[in-house]
Scaffold this motif. Structure first.
Motif, PDB file in Angstrom:
ATOM      1  N   GLY A 118       0.807  -1.211   0.000  1.00  0.00           N
ATOM      2  CA  GLY A 118       0.000   0.000   0.000  1.00  0.00           C
ATOM      3  C   GLY A 118       0.838   1.258   0.000  1.00  0.00           C
ATOM      4  N   GLY A 119       1.908   1.259   0.794  1.00  0.00           N
ATOM      5  CA  GLY A 119       2.789   2.424   0.830  1.00  0.00           C
ATOM      6  C   GLY A 119       3.457   2.681  -0.504  1.00  0.00           C
ATOM      7  N   ASN A 120       3.846   1.600  -1.199  1.00  0.00           N
ATOM      8  CA  ASN A 120       4.472   1.764  -2.508  1.00  0.00           C
ATOM      9  C   ASN A 120       3.475   2.260  -3.548  1.00  0.00           C
ATOM     10  N   VAL A 121       2.223   1.795  -3.455  1.00  0.00           N
ATOM     11  CA  VAL A 121       1.190   2.297  -4.366  1.00  0.00           C
ATOM     12  C   VAL A 121       1.008   3.799  -4.166  1.00  0.00           C
ATOM     13  N   ARG A 122       0.894   4.208  -2.915  1.00  0.00           N
ATOM     14  CA  ARG A 122       0.694   5.633  -2.644  1.00  0.00           C
ATOM     15  C   ARG A 122       1.884   6.458  -3.104  1.00  0.00           C
ATOM     16  N   ARG A 123       3.094   5.978  -2.854  1.00  0.00           N
ATOM     17  CA  ARG A 123       4.287   6.719  -3.258  1.00  0.00           C
ATOM     18  C   ARG A 123       4.337   6.880  -4.773  1.00  0.00           C
TER      19      ARG A 123
ATOM     20  N   GLU B  91       1.616   9.348  -5.973  1.00  0.00           N
ATOM     21  CA  GLU B  91       1.947  10.737  -5.700  1.00  0.00           C
ATOM     22  C   GLU B  91       3.086  11.223  -6.597  1.00  0.00           C
ATOM     23  N   GLU B  92       4.064  10.356  -6.860  1.00  0.00           N
ATOM     24  CA  GLU B  92       5.156  10.727  -7.761  1.00  0.00           C
ATOM     25  C   GLU B  92       4.638  10.999  -9.173  1.00  0.00           C
ATOM     26  N   ALA B  93       3.591  10.274  -9.565  1.00  0.00           N
ATOM     27  CA  ALA B  93       3.002  10.464 -10.892  1.00  0.00           C
ATOM     28  C   ALA B  93       2.033  11.633 -10.931  1.00  0.00           C
ATOM     29  N   GLY B  94       1.766  12.246  -9.771  1.00  0.00           N
ATOM     30  CA  GLY B  94       0.847  13.373  -9.710  1.00  0.00           C
ATOM     31  C   GLY B  94      -0.598  12.988  -9.936  1.00  0.00           C
TER      32      GLY B  94
ATOM     33  N   THR C 173      -4.405  11.694  -8.597  1.00  0.00           N
ATOM     34  CA  THR C 173      -5.322  11.574  -7.468  1.00  0.00           C
ATOM     35  C   THR C 173      -5.841  10.146  -7.411  1.00  0.00           C
ATOM     36  N   LEU C 174      -6.498   9.802  -6.304  1.00  0.00           N
ATOM     37  CA  LEU C 174      -7.120   8.478  -6.208  1.00  0.00           C
ATOM     38  C   LEU C 174      -8.158   8.292  -7.309  1.00  0.00           C
ATOM     39  N   GLU C 175      -8.906   9.351  -7.608  1.00  0.00           N
ATOM     40  CA  GLU C 175      -9.918   9.264  -8.660  1.00  0.00           C
ATOM     41  C   GLU C 175      -9.278   8.968 -10.013  1.00  0.00           C
ATOM     42  N   GLN C 176      -8.165   9.623 -10.301  1.00  0.00           N
ATOM     43  CA  GLN C 176      -7.495   9.401 -11.575  1.00  0.00           C
ATOM     44  C   GLN C 176      -6.922   7.994 -11.667  1.00  0.00           C
ATOM     45  N   LEU C 177      -6.335   7.506 -10.575  1.00  0.00           N
ATOM     46  CA  LEU C 177      -5.810   6.142 -10.580  1.00  0.00           C
ATOM     47  C   LEU C 177      -6.949   5.134 -10.698  1.00  0.00           C
ATOM     48  N   SER C 178      -8.084   5.436 -10.076  1.00  0.00           N
ATOM     49  CA  SER C 178      -9.244   4.562 -10.188  1.00  0.00           C
ATOM     50  C   SER C 178      -9.687   4.442 -11.642  1.00  0.00           C
ATOM     51  N   THR C 179      -9.703   5.555 -12.339  1.00  0.00           N
ATOM     52  CA  THR C 179     -10.108   5.545 -13.751  1.00  0.00           C
ATOM     53  C   THR C 179      -9.118   4.760 -14.591  1.00  0.00           C
TER      54      THR C 179
ATOM     55  N   ALA D  45      -1.354   0.491 -14.205  1.00  0.00           N
ATOM     56  CA  ALA D  45      -1.833   1.880 -14.238  1.00  0.00           C
ATOM     57  C   ALA D  45      -0.778   2.847 -13.747  1.00  0.00           C
ATOM     58  N   LEU D  46       0.130   2.367 -12.879  1.00  0.00           N
ATOM     59  CA  LEU D  46       1.206   3.205 -12.350  1.00  0.00           C
ATOM     60  C   LEU D  46       2.502   3.048 -13.137  1.00  0.00           C
ATOM     61  N   ASP D  47       2.444   2.266 -14.227  1.00  0.00           N
ATOM     62  CA  ASP D  47       3.645   1.998 -15.026  1.00  0.00           C
ATOM     63  C   ASP D  47       4.748   1.410 -14.154  1.00  0.00           C
ATOM     64  N   ALA D  48       4.346   0.492 -13.280  1.00  0.00           N
ATOM     65  CA  ALA D  48       5.280  -0.165 -12.365  1.00  0.00           C
ATOM     66  C   ALA D  48       5.136  -1.676 -12.519  1.00  0.00           C
ATOM     67  N   SER D  49       6.145  -2.412 -12.086  1.00  0.00           N
ATOM     68  CA  SER D  49       6.005  -3.864 -12.050  1.00  0.00           C
ATOM     69  C   SER D  49       5.344  -4.263 -10.733  1.00  0.00           C
ATOM     70  N   LEU D  50       4.721  -5.428 -10.736  1.00  0.00           N
ATOM     71  CA  LEU D  50       4.118  -5.924  -9.505  1.00  0.00           C
ATOM     72  C   LEU D  50       5.180  -6.100  -8.430  1.00  0.00           C
ATOM     73  N   SER D  51       6.363  -6.529  -8.836  1.00  0.00           N
ATOM     74  CA  SER D  51       7.451  -6.705  -7.868  1.00  0.00           C
ATOM     75  C   SER D  51       7.848  -5.382  -7.228  1.00  0.00           C
ATOM     76  N   ASP D  52       7.810  -4.279  -8.003  1.00  0.00           N
ATOM     77  CA  ASP D  52       8.114  -2.961  -7.439  1.00  0.00           C
ATOM     78  C   ASP D  52       7.166  -2.644  -6.295  1.00  0.00           C
ATOM     79  N   LEU D  53       5.883  -2.948  -6.480  1.00  0.00           N
ATOM     80  CA  LEU D  53       4.881  -2.601  -5.478  1.00  0.00           C
ATOM     81  C   LEU D  53       4.912  -3.557  -4.291  1.00  0.00           C
TER      82      LEU D  53
END
Length: 202
Positions: free
Chosen positions: A22-27, A30-33, A35-41, A71-79
């Protein structure tokens, strides 16, 4: 369609892993600028679910976690919290009990990161455990240039990719381009385990 499933279960490594995810998702959000609504979409995961994941209150299924990562352009392992890259020329060992493990709270599917330093190159190695009669469902496509190779260590595995199903028995292996939706299923009454290498061409 927005993901509404909010069932939770303790991850194998307890609250520490759920909190790290969860902390990695939030980080990353936020780094991508975003909002929760935008990530939800972007992810088709509900805002309420994303909020609970970020606070470490919910453990997502493998499908939800994969959609969040893409959606965050990250790997699952990163998160999940994979070990960092090793310094040049240094050997790194990771003990079995230190593996970061993602566990699907609904199905019992497990994803073990077994690369001791996945950030050191363009490939990572994972071990998947599929209980009897369990499927990951279709997982989202990876970016172009991503390849997967796997070998079945135990049981029988069915891989769906590009409208084709490949059934593999113990000792069989498979290579495929992962830039299309794909999924893994154990359609037998015995557990299945396979090791997979994910590589990204630059």
């Amino acid at each position: 369609m927005v993901e509404q499933d909010e069932n939770a279960a303790e991850p194998r490594h307890g609250d520490d892993l759920a909190g790290a995810f969860g902390g990695n998702v939030r980080r990353r959000r936020e780094e991508a600028g975003l909002t929760l609504e935008q990530l939800s979409t972007r992810s088709s995961v509900s805002r309420a679910m994303l909020s609970k994941v970020e606070r470490g209150e919910k453990s997502p299924t493998i499908g939800v976690a994969s959609r969040i990562a893409h959606a965050l352009d990250a790997s699952l392992s990163d998160l999940i919290g994979a070990p960092g890259a090793a310094a040049s020329g240094v050997a790194v060992a990771m003990r079995r009990n230190d593996r970061p493990v993602f566990r699907d709270p609904e199905t019992g599917f497990e994803r073990h990161i077994v690369s001791a330093a996945p950030g050191a190159g363009r490939a990572e190695m994972v071990v998947h455990h599929l209980p009897a009669q369990v499927s990951t469902g279709l997982l989202p496509a990876y970016p172009p240039g991503t390849e997967k190779q796997l070998v079945v260590l135990e049981g029988t595995l069915t891989v769906a990719i590009g409208g084709i199903n490949e059934t593999l028995d113990t000792g069989d292996s498979l290579f495929f381009q992962a830039d299309a939706d794909h999924g893994f299923a154990n359609r037998t009454n015995a557990p299945c385990e396979y090791i997979m290498v994910i590589s990204r061409r630059t």
